[in-house]
Design a protein around this motif. Structure first.
Motif, PDB file in Angstrom:
ATOM      1  N   ASP A 146       0.779  -1.189  -0.059  1.00  0.00           N
ATOM      2  CA  ASP A 146      -0.212  -0.029   0.053  1.00  0.00           C
ATOM      3  C   ASP A 146       0.953   1.236   0.213  1.00  0.00           C
ATOM      4  OD1 ASP A 146      -1.550   2.166   0.747  1.00  0.00           O
ATOM      5  OD2 ASP A 146      -3.105   0.833   1.662  1.00  0.00           O
ATOM      6  N   ILE A 147       0.502   2.189  -0.765  1.00  0.00           N
ATOM      7  CA  ILE A 147       1.334   3.425  -0.780  1.00  0.00           C
ATOM      8  C   ILE A 147       1.583   4.168   0.325  1.00  0.00           C
ATOM      9  CG2 ILE A 147      -0.509   4.862  -1.468  1.00  0.00           C
ATOM     10  CD1 ILE A 147       2.903   5.080  -3.036  1.00  0.00           C
ATOM     11  N   ASN A 148       0.595   4.047   1.376  1.00  0.00           N
ATOM     12  CA  ASN A 148       0.571   4.872   2.695  1.00  0.00           C
ATOM     13  C   ASN A 148       1.268   3.875   3.816  1.00  0.00           C
ATOM     14  OD1 ASN A 148      -0.811   6.898   1.455  1.00  0.00           O
ATOM     15  ND2 ASN A 148      -2.689   5.846   1.785  1.00  0.00           N
ATOM     16  N   THR A 149       1.512   2.491   3.493  1.00  0.00           N
ATOM     17  CA  THR A 149       2.325   2.069   4.555  1.00  0.00           C
ATOM     18  C   THR A 149       3.503   1.363   4.154  1.00  0.00           C
ATOM     19  OG1 THR A 149       1.246   0.002   4.062  1.00  0.00           O
ATOM     20  CG2 THR A 149      -0.119   1.636   5.944  1.00  0.00           C
ATOM     21  N   VAL A 150       4.441   1.186   5.253  1.00  0.00           N
ATOM     22  CA  VAL A 150       5.674   0.403   4.902  1.00  0.00           C
ATOM     23  C   VAL A 150       5.481  -0.962   5.581  1.00  0.00           C
ATOM     24  CG1 VAL A 150       7.971   0.490   5.425  1.00  0.00           C
ATOM     25  CG2 VAL A 150       6.848   2.628   5.017  1.00  0.00           C
ATOM     26  N   THR A 151       5.720  -1.881   4.741  1.00  0.00           N
ATOM     27  CA  THR A 151       5.606  -3.366   5.210  1.00  0.00           C
ATOM     28  C   THR A 151       6.753  -3.792   5.843  1.00  0.00           C
ATOM     29  OG1 THR A 151       3.741  -3.699   3.696  1.00  0.00           O
ATOM     30  CG2 THR A 151       4.622  -5.645   4.760  1.00  0.00           C
ATOM     31  N   LYS A 152       7.191  -4.422   7.103  1.00  0.00           N
ATOM     32  CA  LYS A 152       8.476  -4.830   7.374  1.00  0.00           C
ATOM     33  C   LYS A 152       8.372  -6.396   6.975  1.00  0.00           C
ATOM     34  CE  LYS A 152       7.981  -1.960  11.412  1.00  0.00           C
ATOM     35  NZ  LYS A 152       7.633  -2.052  12.819  1.00  0.00           N
ATOM     36  N   SER A 153       9.697  -6.901   6.840  1.00  0.00           N
ATOM     37  CA  SER A 153       9.672  -8.457   6.405  1.00  0.00           C
ATOM     38  C   SER A 153       8.873  -9.293   7.472  1.00  0.00           C
ATOM     39  CB  SER A 153      11.235  -8.733   6.395  1.00  0.00           C
ATOM     40  OG  SER A 153      11.698  -8.713   7.511  1.00  0.00           O
ATOM     41  N   GLU A 154       8.899  -8.918   8.697  1.00  0.00           N
ATOM     42  CA  GLU A 154       8.159  -9.814   9.598  1.00  0.00           C
ATOM     43  C   GLU A 154       6.619  -9.739   9.487  1.00  0.00           C
ATOM     44  OE1 GLU A 154       9.693  -6.089  12.309  1.00  0.00           O
ATOM     45  OE2 GLU A 154      10.562  -7.584  10.606  1.00  0.00           O
ATOM     46  N   ASP A 155       6.226  -8.687   8.988  1.00  0.00           N
ATOM     47  CA  ASP A 155       4.561  -8.786   8.614  1.00  0.00           C
ATOM     48  C   ASP A 155       4.299  -9.430   7.592  1.00  0.00           C
ATOM     49  OD1 ASP A 155       4.644  -6.761  10.462  1.00  0.00           O
ATOM     50  OD2 ASP A 155       4.838  -5.178   9.427  1.00  0.00           O
ATOM     51  N   TYR A 156       5.175 -10.131   6.545  1.00  0.00           N
ATOM     52  CA  TYR A 156       4.597 -10.841   5.377  1.00  0.00           C
ATOM     53  C   TYR A 156       4.382 -12.329   5.819  1.00  0.00           C
ATOM     54  CZ  TYR A 156       6.146  -7.320   1.985  1.00  0.00           C
ATOM     55  OH  TYR A 156       6.306  -6.593   1.159  1.00  0.00           O
ATOM     56  N   ARG A 157       3.229 -12.902   5.231  1.00  0.00           N
ATOM     57  CA  ARG A 157       2.786 -14.200   5.221  1.00  0.00           C
ATOM     58  C   ARG A 157       2.913 -14.529   3.808  1.00  0.00           C
ATOM     59  NH1 ARG A 157       3.649 -12.457   9.550  1.00  0.00           N
ATOM     60  NH2 ARG A 157       2.544 -12.611  11.444  1.00  0.00           N
ATOM     61  N   VAL A 158       3.562 -15.860   3.725  1.00  0.00           N
ATOM     62  CA  VAL A 158       3.482 -16.686   2.529  1.00  0.00           C
ATOM     63  C   VAL A 158       2.664 -17.947   2.410  1.00  0.00           C
ATOM     64  CG1 VAL A 158       5.052 -17.931   0.805  1.00  0.00           C
ATOM     65  CG2 VAL A 158       5.866 -15.782   2.107  1.00  0.00           C
ATOM     66  N   LYS A 159       1.487 -17.799   1.716  1.00  0.00           N
ATOM     67  CA  LYS A 159       0.765 -19.057   1.881  1.00  0.00           C
ATOM     68  C   LYS A 159       1.250 -19.953   0.507  1.00  0.00           C
ATOM     69  CE  LYS A 159      -3.856 -18.900   2.325  1.00  0.00           C
ATOM     70  NZ  LYS A 159      -5.323 -18.668   1.819  1.00  0.00           N
ATOM     71  N   MET A 160       1.427 -21.062   0.972  1.00  0.00           N
ATOM     72  CA  MET A 160       1.904 -22.386   0.218  1.00  0.00           C
ATOM     73  C   MET A 160       1.400 -23.607   0.403  1.00  0.00           C
ATOM     74  SD  MET A 160       6.085 -21.707  -0.001  1.00  0.00           S
ATOM     75  CE  MET A 160       6.399 -22.197   1.555  1.00  0.00           C
ATOM     76  N   LYS A 161       1.229 -24.284  -0.340  1.00  0.00           N
ATOM     77  CA  LYS A 161       0.975 -25.611  -0.231  1.00  0.00           C
ATOM     78  C   LYS A 161       2.223 -26.540  -0.866  1.00  0.00           C
ATOM     79  CE  LYS A 161      -1.975 -27.432  -3.126  1.00  0.00           C
ATOM     80  NZ  LYS A 161      -3.404 -27.926  -3.823  1.00  0.00           N
TER      81      LYS A 161
END
Length: 164
Positions: A146-161
């Protein structure tokens, strides 16, 4: 005569005290019973909510979608496969911006067991990769930029199978 008057007054005081005392004791007992019930209720609620299964465990089942976090080790329940999401690079076009290219999110997976290997998955052109007997399928990377927020690496979630 004066002594008798004080004695009568004392008797009257004791009668009043004995009259009101059981009521006070009864009220204190009710209050304590109520507090005990509230305490037991809180303990039971805590036990119920702490026993719920959360999706953030570091184990997974083959063939089921699961969300994984960056820099945490994961394994199947038999521990035949152990890996971590070692890096995420996200160049997707943020919401609120008009871009020429939609961009992509790249996920790097470091496998440490059964053999050491590194895989890279992408939301754009490489959503599946295989290492040994295991196939990793990238389903989604959240949150979306999002242009208004900075996403830190610990905030990411990877959905995998992961399939064996």
């Amino acid at each position: 005569m004066k002594l008798r008057f004080l004695s009568d007054e004392l008797d009257e005081h004791l009668k009043l005290r004995n009259f009101f005392m059981p009521e006070t004791i009864y009220m204190k007992r009710n209050y304590m019973d109520m507090m005990r019930k509230i305490y037991i209720l809180f303990v039971l609620l805590f036990a119920v909510f702490s026993c719920t299964e959360n999706d953030e465990s570091n184990h997974f089942d083959f063939g089921e979608e699961k969300q994984f976090r960056v820099d945490e080790f994961y394994s199947d329940y038999s521990e035949s496969l152990v890996f971590e999401i070692s890096a995420i690079s996200d160049s997707r076009c943020p919401t609120g911006v008009v871009c020429i290219w939609a961009g992509e999110a790249r996920v790097e997976i470091a496998i440490s067991s059964p053999e050491i290997d590194t895989l890279e998955l992408s939301t754009h052109n490489q959503q599946m990769a295989t290492s040994g007997d295991y196939t990793f399928e990238l389903i989604d990377v959240t949150p979306y930029p999002d242009i208004n927020t900075v996403t830190k690496s610990e905030d990411y979630r990877v959905k995998m199978k992961i399939v064996r």
